[in-house]
Design an enzyme around this catalytic site. Sequence first.
Site, mmCIF file in Angstrom:
data_model
loop_
_atom_site.group_PDB
_atom_site.id
_atom_site.type_symbol
_atom_site.label_atom_id
_atom_site.label_comp_id
_atom_site.label_asym_id
_atom_site.label_seq_id
_atom_site.Cartn_x
_atom_site.Cartn_y
_atom_site.Cartn_z
ATOM 1 N N SER A 1 2.541 5.478 8.202
ATOM 2 C CA SER A 1 1.625 4.471 7.652
ATOM 3 C C SER A 1 0.974 3.630 8.745
ATOM 4 O O SER A 1 1.467 3.540 9.873
ATOM 5 C CB SER A 1 2.378 3.556 6.688
ATOM 6 O OG SER A 1 2.969 4.318 5.657
HETATM 7 C C1 LIG Z 1 3.207 7.363 3.353
HETATM 8 S S1 LIG Z 1 4.528 8.480 3.541
HETATM 9 C C2 LIG Z 1 5.855 7.464 4.110
HETATM 10 C C3 LIG Z 1 5.564 6.742 5.406
HETATM 11 C C4 LIG Z 1 6.765 6.294 6.179
HETATM 12 N N1 LIG Z 1 7.588 5.349 5.457
HETATM 13 C C5 LIG Z 1 6.435 5.752 7.558
HETATM 14 O O1 LIG Z 1 7.389 5.602 8.324
HETATM 15 O O2 LIG Z 1 5.278 5.468 7.894
HETATM 16 C C6 LIG Z 1 4.996 8.799 1.857
HETATM 17 C C7 LIG Z 1 6.124 9.790 1.708
HETATM 18 O O3 LIG Z 1 6.636 9.709 0.396
HETATM 19 C C8 LIG Z 1 7.195 10.968 0.086
HETATM 20 N N2 LIG Z 1 7.434 11.091 -1.359
HETATM 21 C C9 LIG Z 1 6.552 11.385 -2.353
HETATM 22 N N3 LIG Z 1 7.180 11.423 -3.547
HETATM 23 C C10 LIG Z 1 8.489 11.148 -3.320
HETATM 24 C C11 LIG Z 1 9.648 11.060 -4.153
HETATM 25 N N4 LIG Z 1 9.564 11.245 -5.473
HETATM 26 N N5 LIG Z 1 10.846 10.783 -3.573
HETATM 27 C C12 LIG Z 1 10.929 10.600 -2.225
HETATM 28 N N6 LIG Z 1 9.870 10.678 -1.393
HETATM 29 C C13 LIG Z 1 8.666 10.940 -1.917
HETATM 30 C C14 LIG Z 1 6.159 11.950 0.629
HETATM 31 O O4 LIG Z 1 6.745 13.225 0.850
HETATM 32 C C15 LIG Z 1 5.710 11.243 1.919
HETATM 33 O O5 LIG Z 1 6.366 11.768 3.036
#
Ligand SMILES: C[S@@+](CC[C@H](N)C(=O)[O-])C[C@H]1O[C@@H](n2cnc3c(N)ncnc32)[C@H](O)[C@@H]1O
Length: 403
Positions: A77
């Site tokens: 992010s």
């Molecule tokens: C924006 S990224 C996370 C960014 C991260 N926190 C960082 O360090 O910048 C969003 C993540 O949420 C995950 N995601 C989507 N649906 C999810 C779910 N139901 N459970 C867990 N993770 C999920 C996606 O695979 C993706 O990798």
Amino acid sequence: MNAETTTHAQKLRNELVDKLVQGRERRGLTLPADVERALRTVPRELFIPGVSLEEAYANTAVVTKRREDGVNISSVSAPHLIADMLGQATGHHILEIGSGGYNAALLREIAGPSGSVTTVDIDADVTDRARACLDAAGYADVEVVCADAEFEIEPGPRYDLIIVTVGAWDVPPAWISQLTDDGTLVVPLRTLGMTRSWALKRTGDHLISHSNLSCGFVPMQGAGASKGREVPLGDGVNLWLTETHQDIDGAPLQGVFAAERHEASSGVTVPSGRQSSDLDLWLASHVPGFAVMIAQTSAIDGGLVDPSWQYGTPASVHGATLAYRGRLRQVADAEFEYVAYAHGPDGARAADELAGQIRAWDRAGRPAPTLHVFPIDTPDTDLPEGLALTKRHCRVVFTWPAA
Ligand SMILES: C[S@@+](CC[C@H](N)C(=O)[O-])C[C@H]1O[C@@H](n2cnc3c(N)ncnc32)[C@H](O)[C@@H]1O
């Protein structure tokens, strides 16, 4: 990494954090000392290998995975968003939902030596990558779990901070059951097409918000995924409707932009760059037929529409009439006025109604909303007065405490 590169990375990191601190000061916010220290400590470049140091310390998200159709499904992010969300709450035993590695490392710094961080992601590619980056950066004690975070990670542990870093439409029971009694849930929740990161704490049987900020995230996958619906209005212009709450028929609106544009001034002004996201939720709560309108650059450049924000401007639909908030109009050196536009048979009235609600928000003292999250079986009689929406697992209510 050689000593010269490490020094250069440190310099870029400090410059980025200086900018984040100044950006927050301009919005009247401070950055908590533990968050600032973490941002000045964690080497972001180790979580996005393969990009230049300059890119690693640009204030933007870095996409790390796309679907076959090109849609972004995982990213590290943007630093300003990370700083804003970490500024909403800190904790010692922390669950991060959505992994990238970088934010988990920041959280590990914030949690302190006696704290703990678990990060969970639904995608094994993402958790494998996060695990490797965390190990390389010296954060081997962050627990990385591959699972659908719609459900409890494992029975037992509760967290005093749960920070969701993926766009959610609902608050599943697992996020509440895993939260300590005085814990904070920070969640980017999409309602009526608008996403706000809310910091929520328990009050009796429900959660209540303490802050909110405007943000955008890739949407949840898995059992909690929820689809929106686009209603095309014209070349490159759509209404974005969410699942269950907006039963709007797009058919009568076809060709609506061909009709004369009615304009209504609100008389409500803001300084340059200070458009309020609170106003958007006020309009959602008070204007009948509310929806969010999205416009491609071509539709704006071609003069079809002139919205206040192309990625989601407040709009309303009344049969064959569409009203929306127009681009802020400059009225003095650094002063901009909210305006309303409308097309269609009832255009004059619809533009006046929208402008009238902008004035009503101003008269109310430009309040920020409070979000209440109630159990799904809460009867109407137990809900506070406000905009109430029933999601799959909870009932949410937006109220407007006096500013
Ligand atoms: C924006 S990224 C996370 C960014 C991260 N926190 C960082 O360090 O910048 C969003 C993540 O949420 C995950 N995601 C989507 N649906 C999810 C779910 N139901 N459970 C867990 N993770 C999920 C996606 O695979 C993706 O990798």
